[in-house]
Design an enzyme around this catalytic site. Sequence first.
Site, mmCIF file in Angstrom:
data_model
loop_
_atom_site.group_PDB
_atom_site.id
_atom_site.type_symbol
_atom_site.label_atom_id
_atom_site.label_comp_id
_atom_site.label_asym_id
_atom_site.label_seq_id
_atom_site.Cartn_x
_atom_site.Cartn_y
_atom_site.Cartn_z
ATOM 1 N N ARG A 75 0.741 -1.233 0.210
ATOM 2 C CA ARG A 75 0.132 0.005 -0.064
ATOM 3 C C ARG A 75 0.764 1.300 0.235
ATOM 4 N NH1 ARG A 75 -4.707 0.404 4.595
ATOM 5 N NH2 ARG A 75 -2.753 0.961 5.681
ATOM 6 N N LYS A 177 -2.743 7.150 1.434
ATOM 7 C CA LYS A 177 -2.585 7.461 2.784
ATOM 8 C C LYS A 177 -1.443 8.700 2.883
ATOM 9 C CE LYS A 177 -2.044 4.816 6.920
ATOM 10 N NZ LYS A 177 -3.408 5.314 7.666
ATOM 11 N N GLU A 211 -16.337 5.770 4.712
ATOM 12 C CA GLU A 211 -15.600 5.430 5.888
ATOM 13 C C GLU A 211 -15.596 6.620 6.791
ATOM 14 O OE1 GLU A 211 -11.426 4.900 4.845
ATOM 15 O OE2 GLU A 211 -11.230 6.625 3.909
HETATM 16 N N1 PLP Z 1 -9.494 4.472 6.476
HETATM 17 C C1 PLP Z 1 -8.433 5.735 6.681
HETATM 18 C C2 PLP Z 1 -8.739 6.717 6.370
HETATM 19 C C3 PLP Z 1 -7.141 5.201 7.776
HETATM 20 O O1 PLP Z 1 -6.443 6.315 7.956
HETATM 21 C C4 PLP Z 1 -7.077 3.808 8.252
HETATM 22 C C5 PLP Z 1 -6.107 3.483 8.911
HETATM 23 O O2 PLP Z 1 -4.954 3.375 8.607
HETATM 24 C C6 PLP Z 1 -7.828 2.902 7.538
HETATM 25 C C7 PLP Z 1 -9.259 3.346 6.771
HETATM 26 C C8 PLP Z 1 -8.140 1.564 8.029
HETATM 27 O O3 PLP Z 1 -6.968 0.740 7.465
HETATM 28 P P1 PLP Z 1 -6.071 -0.223 8.014
HETATM 29 O O4 PLP Z 1 -6.893 -1.287 8.525
HETATM 30 O O5 PLP Z 1 -5.109 -0.709 6.922
HETATM 31 O O6 PLP Z 1 -5.319 0.352 9.061
#
Ligand code: PLP
Length: 331
Positions: A75, A177, A211
């Site tokens: 990622r 991210k 989300e």
């Molecule tokens: N959505 C956002 C915007 C996030 O910052 C995160 C955290 O990392 C997630 C979802 C969840 O992703 P992950 O399960 O890979 O931590």
Amino acid sequence: MTAPFGTLFADSVATAVFDGESYTYSGAVEPLADLSLHPGTHALHYGSACFEGAKAHRQPDGSVAIFRLGDHMARLQQSAARLHLPVPDVELSSQMVIDAVRANADATPSAPGSLYIRPTLIGTDPNIGAAAAPSKTALLYILNSPVGDYFAGGVRPLTLMVETSVPRTTPRFGMVKTGANYAMALGVTLAAKADHVADQVLFAADGEISETGAANFFMVDDNKVITRALDESFLHGVTRASILTIAGDLGYEVEERALSVDELVAWAPEGEVFLSGTAAVVAPVGTIIVNGDRITIGDGQPGANSLRLRDALTSIQVGTAPDNHGWRTVV
Ligand code: PLP
């Protein structure tokens, strides 16, 4: 752990420099120290910065295991590519993470604490005329932070304010991210906390659930688990993917599809709702606020299915359940 999540740092970092041609990593960690950056650094002006968030967990034999390292590093590559930053090989970034975690292993708290892993990649060209040009040089570093619960108060039912007008983030960048995504959610989240005493905002532009600011969204009952299908508009959570796999293993039907606020409201009396993320783990939701109305989810307490999925996930992470999917990297 009493310090707020993310405010303590472990002593060692692993750092690699991209000089325009290739990444150079010495193979040795260094003591954590301030960075020295030119005031014209590309990342500071044009947002050429991205990061990852993973965790390492203390195992029953005292060792430490990183959860789904390869998926997080893949990622990071995806984020780097979208920002036109030099994409680090998974082999290199994974080795850097392993070296940092190994050096900081003693700082890893036992469950429910863990060592949070923050790989960070920034464009370092000193160039304030590069709005339309990528940074040719970059810095990649692996920062570690001993953490406890992300939400103060441990596992407790969260309150979500459902936002139906402001979008989660800019189109195409939801799956990256990068700071801009969080900056865009911040104002809405602060207002929801101040005005509604909400813990988080559930973004649902035009009534379609996306989300929250830092976690993915799930609905579950005794039979099935439902979450939004992947598209470019939101972050493809590693925890989300893990829960879908675990839910399938436990015999739940798994549905990845569009989800509306209307469906959530209809689900509320009987169903369960939770958030998922590396930091949030599986965080049960007790109340949603829709158009100013507070709606209780079930009896307002963490639901049995949410807790079952949380327990199944954390048992794999902390090594008390078998690693059937090859998710643990022991350092
Ligand atoms: N959505 C956002 C915007 C996030 O910052 C995160 C955290 O990392 C997630 C979802 C969840 O992703 P992950 O399960 O890979 O931590």
